[in-house]
Every structure is written in structure tokens, then in C-alpha cells.
Design a protein around this motif. Structure first.
Motif, PDB file in Angstrom:
ATOM      1  N   THR A   1       0.852  -1.185   0.000  1.00 23.37           N
ATOM      2  CA  THR A   1       0.000   0.000   0.000  1.00 23.37           C
ATOM      3  C   THR A   1       0.889   1.236   0.000  1.00 23.37           C
ATOM      4  O   THR A   1       2.073   1.176   0.366  1.00 23.37           O
ATOM      5  N   ARG A   2       0.313   2.367  -0.420  1.00 20.74           N
ATOM      6  CA  ARG A   2       1.110   3.591  -0.538  1.00 20.74           C
ATOM      7  C   ARG A   2       0.366   4.783   0.055  1.00 20.74           C
ATOM      8  O   ARG A   2      -0.857   4.875  -0.056  1.00 20.74           O
ATOM      9  N   SER A   3       1.121   5.676   0.654  1.00 26.53           N
ATOM     10  CA  SER A   3       0.542   6.900   1.197  1.00 26.53           C
ATOM     11  C   SER A   3       0.251   7.873   0.055  1.00 26.53           C
ATOM     12  O   SER A   3       0.573   7.618  -1.111  1.00 26.53           O
ATOM     13  N   LEU A   4      -0.334   9.004   0.396  1.00 30.72           N
ATOM     14  CA  LEU A   4      -0.662  10.011  -0.616  1.00 30.72           C
ATOM     15  C   LEU A   4       0.576  10.592  -1.282  1.00 30.72           C
ATOM     16  O   LEU A   4       0.497  11.135  -2.386  1.00 30.72           O
ATOM     17  N   VAL A   5       1.730  10.476  -0.621  1.00 30.40           N
ATOM     18  CA  VAL A   5       2.981  10.983  -1.201  1.00 30.40           C
ATOM     19  C   VAL A   5       3.870   9.860  -1.718  1.00 30.40           C
ATOM     20  O   VAL A   5       5.034  10.081  -2.038  1.00 30.40           O
ATOM     21  N   GLY A   6       3.318   8.646  -1.799  1.00 31.68           N
ATOM     22  CA  GLY A   6       4.063   7.545  -2.409  1.00 31.68           C
ATOM     23  C   GLY A   6       4.854   6.673  -1.465  1.00 31.68           C
ATOM     24  O   GLY A   6       5.497   5.713  -1.906  1.00 31.68           O
ATOM     25  N   GLU A   7       4.851   6.965  -0.160  1.00 30.72           N
ATOM     26  CA  GLU A   7       5.583   6.126   0.790  1.00 30.72           C
ATOM     27  C   GLU A   7       4.908   4.760   0.892  1.00 30.72           C
ATOM     28  O   GLU A   7       3.689   4.653   0.918  1.00 30.72           O
ATOM     29  N   ARG A   8       5.720   3.676   0.999  1.00 33.97           N
ATOM     30  CA  ARG A   8       5.199   2.314   0.922  1.00 33.97           C
ATOM     31  C   ARG A   8       4.995   1.681   2.291  1.00 33.97           C
ATOM     32  O   ARG A   8       5.676   2.012   3.241  1.00 33.97           O
ATOM     33  N   HIS A   9       4.083   0.712   2.283  1.00 28.85           N
ATOM     34  CA  HIS A   9       3.884  -0.136   3.454  1.00 28.85           C
ATOM     35  C   HIS A   9       3.673  -1.564   2.970  1.00 28.85           C
ATOM     36  O   HIS A   9       2.774  -1.823   2.169  1.00 28.85           O
TER      37      HIS A   9
END
Length: 323
Positions: free
Chosen positions: A94-102
Motif C-alpha cells: 500500500t502507498r501513502s498520498l505521497v508515495g511512501e510504501r507499506h
């Protein structure tokens, strides 16, 4: 023969197409080839340094596609093994609104059931280490018996052959059935390492510090310690020099694989500079700047391998950014 040998996992990253949503709310995914050691091997070849990948994939369509990709890029695949029944790994991201991954897991398949956990030590082409300059390994393979034995045997052989070892901590608790076992296992392989790379969060987790000099005090044999901190840049200790390097500002689309590209960029410079990189602070800084450029460029497109730049693209970028 390959200048750099990368051992570990190759897989598909399924990236959420809807940003900022938790796993259960994602409705569609886009698959991209990945896996840190495979990413590094591909990044090196694109920059002009020969590299091999050693790992295990399933005898399924996903495995065949990944191996074909490596061959198309020019990565040496003689060290790849195939498992008859275990599937090639897929990880949901999954990715945050700024593209950071999880890293959100593996769907309905248990982490221990994938082909990359089945890498067999006795089938590794260890003779290839005789011509290599560097061996690259992460730590995810340490979570599984077979792949752990393969990594340990390769590390021992590399040490015998005088091959420098680059260890990327790459802490991903979702891969471990017993995460509490990880610290001792990871620290046990650092005795083989020449260069250590980790994120600031990984440094705090494993060493309770983000200071490379403190880590070097615990592992004095290390010739290089690189601590990356995303948009905060990289603090490093190479040879006798220690300093901080800021990041390049780019339009970030996806951070997947950026750290692996940083590693590829740094090792590409290491292979060109030889042991001088550990003696000359200016050369060390040049290598870190180059690695930072490779990592930054990778974030401007989606996917880990697909977004990796060529040497020409990196050079143009550095000229435009006055480095």
C-alpha cells in the motif's frame, strides 16, 4: 564473470493503485518486478557494472517472467534455482498520498511457503565468487532455514575468496514468523561484512543509534557504514571520513526500490574506484552523491526495476544539478 553477485529474493510487488488507502480498501493493484537483491543486480547492469543474481523462483508464470526480465536486462542468471511446487513470491504494497510504501502481506499464502525460502546451499555456483569484487545480501533470507544456510555458506566462501561483502539490513518484519529472532541473526552475519547499509529507523531498531561512528565502534572491521533517511539524506562513514549528504529534490511518484538503486549506484562507483574509495574522502563523497542521484531518479517513476536509470541518465541529471 560478474563483478557483483547478489543473493536473496526476487518477487512481484503488487502496488496499490489507490493512494492513501488501507489494505482492505484497495480495489486494484499494479504488479512490478522487485526484491531488493534482484533490484540491485538490475540497477548495476543498467549503470554498466556486470552483476549476477542468485535466488530461487517457482516453476510458474511469475518465476519465468522474472527470470526472463533479468536476462533481458543482462543480469547473469546461472545461480537461479527453480522449485517444482513452491510459488514465486508476491507482496502487496500500500502507498501513502505521497508515495511512501507499506508492506501489507502476502495474501492467503504463508510467508514460509514461497520459493525464495527454498534456496539450496549445495546448488550455488560458489566458484563464481573467485572473479567477483562484491557480494550483496539482504537479511530477509535469514528468516527461513534453507535460504539462511545458503546465505551463510555464500558469506563464508566470499570471505575465503577475499570478496567484499555489502549487507543491507532491509528490515521487513512481515517476512519473519518470529521477528524476535531477527536481531541476533542479523548481527551474526555482520562479522562477514565490509560495508553496512541501513535506514535510520533500522539503525535505531538494531543498534539504538543513528551515528555511524557508534556502530563502527561496535563493528570496527566495517570499512563503510551508510545510513539513509529518505528525504533527510544519508549519513555515512567510509574509511576515516564521516559526513552527511542531502538528497536531490525531484517529483516523487513512488519510492519503491529507491534504496536498492542507491545501493546499486554506490557499488557501481566502488567497482570503478577500487580500494581508493576507503582512503579518499572526496572519492567517498562522489560515490554517495552518485548513489543519491540514482536513488532520486528511481522515485520519479513507478516500480523498482522499471524506474532505474542508465549511466547516461544519471550523468545528465548530475550535470543539471551541478554535481
Amino acid at each position: 564473470m560478474s563483478q557483483v553477485i547478489c543473493i536473496g529474493e526476487i518477487l512481484f510487488d503488487d502496488l496499490a493503485e489507490q493512494l492513501g488507502r488501507p489494505l482492505e480498501d484497495v480495489t486494484s493493484w499494479q504488479s512490478y518486478p522487485g526484491g531488493a537483491p534482484a533490484n540491485v543486480a538490475c540497477g548495476l547492469v543498467k549503470l554498466g557494472t556486470s552483476a549476477a543474481f542468485w535466488g530461487c523462483v517457482g516453476q510458474d508464470l511469475a518465476g519465468k517472467e522474472l527470470v526472463e526480465l533479468l536476462r533481458t536486462i543482462g543480469v547473469n542468471t546461472e545461480g537461479i534455482q527453480y522449485h517444482e511446487t513452491a510459488p514465486t513470491r508476491k507482496v502487496y504494497v500500500t502507498r501513502s498520498l505521497v508515495g511512501e510504501r507499506h508492506f501489507a502481506g502476502f495474501g492467503k499464502i504463508n510467508t514460509t511457503q514461497f520459493a525464495d525460502t527454498r534456496l539450496q546451499a549445495d546448488l550455488l555456483p560458489l566458484s563464481a565468487l573467485k572473479k567477483a569484487q562484491y557480494l550483496v545480501t539482504g537479511t530477509l533470507g535469514l528468516a527461513y532455514r534453507d535460504s539462511r544456510q545458503a546465505i551463510l555458506k555464500t558469506l563464508a566462501s566470499a570471505q575465503q575468496q577475499g570478496v567484499k561483502v555489502f549487507v543491507d539490513i532491509n528490515w521487513r518484519p512481515v517476512f519473519w514468523t518470529n521477528p524476535e529472532d531477527a536481531p541476533s541473526m542479523i548481527e551474526s552475519i555482520l562479522s562477514h561484512a565490509t560495508i553496512l547499509k541501513c535506514s535510520d529507523e533500522e539503525a535505531q531498531w538494531l543498534f539504538a543509534t543513528e551515528d555511524p561512528s557508534v556502530i563502527k565502534g561496535k563493528f570496527p572491521h566495517l570499512q563503510g557504514i551508510l545510513i539513509t533517511a529518505g528525504e533527510k539524506g544519508c549519513t555515512y562513514c567510509i574509511g576515516a571520513s564521516q559526513t552527511h549528504q542531502s538528497v536531490f529534490r525531484v517529483n516523487t511518484i513512488d519510492t519503491t526500490g529507491a534504496g536498492d538503486s542507491f545501493v546499486a549506484g554506490f557499488l557501481h562507483q566502488c567497482c570503478q574506484m577500487g580500494n581508493d574509495i576507503f582512503k579518499d574522502a572526496n572519492l567517498a563523497q562522489k560515490a554517495i552523491i552518485y548513489a543519491s542521484a540514482v536513488g532520486a531518479l528511481t522515485t520519479t517513476q513507478a516500480g523498482a526495476i522499471a524506474a532505474q536509470p542508465t549511466a547516461e541518465e544519471v550523468q545528465r541529471f548530475l550535470i543539471l544539478n551541478r554535481h
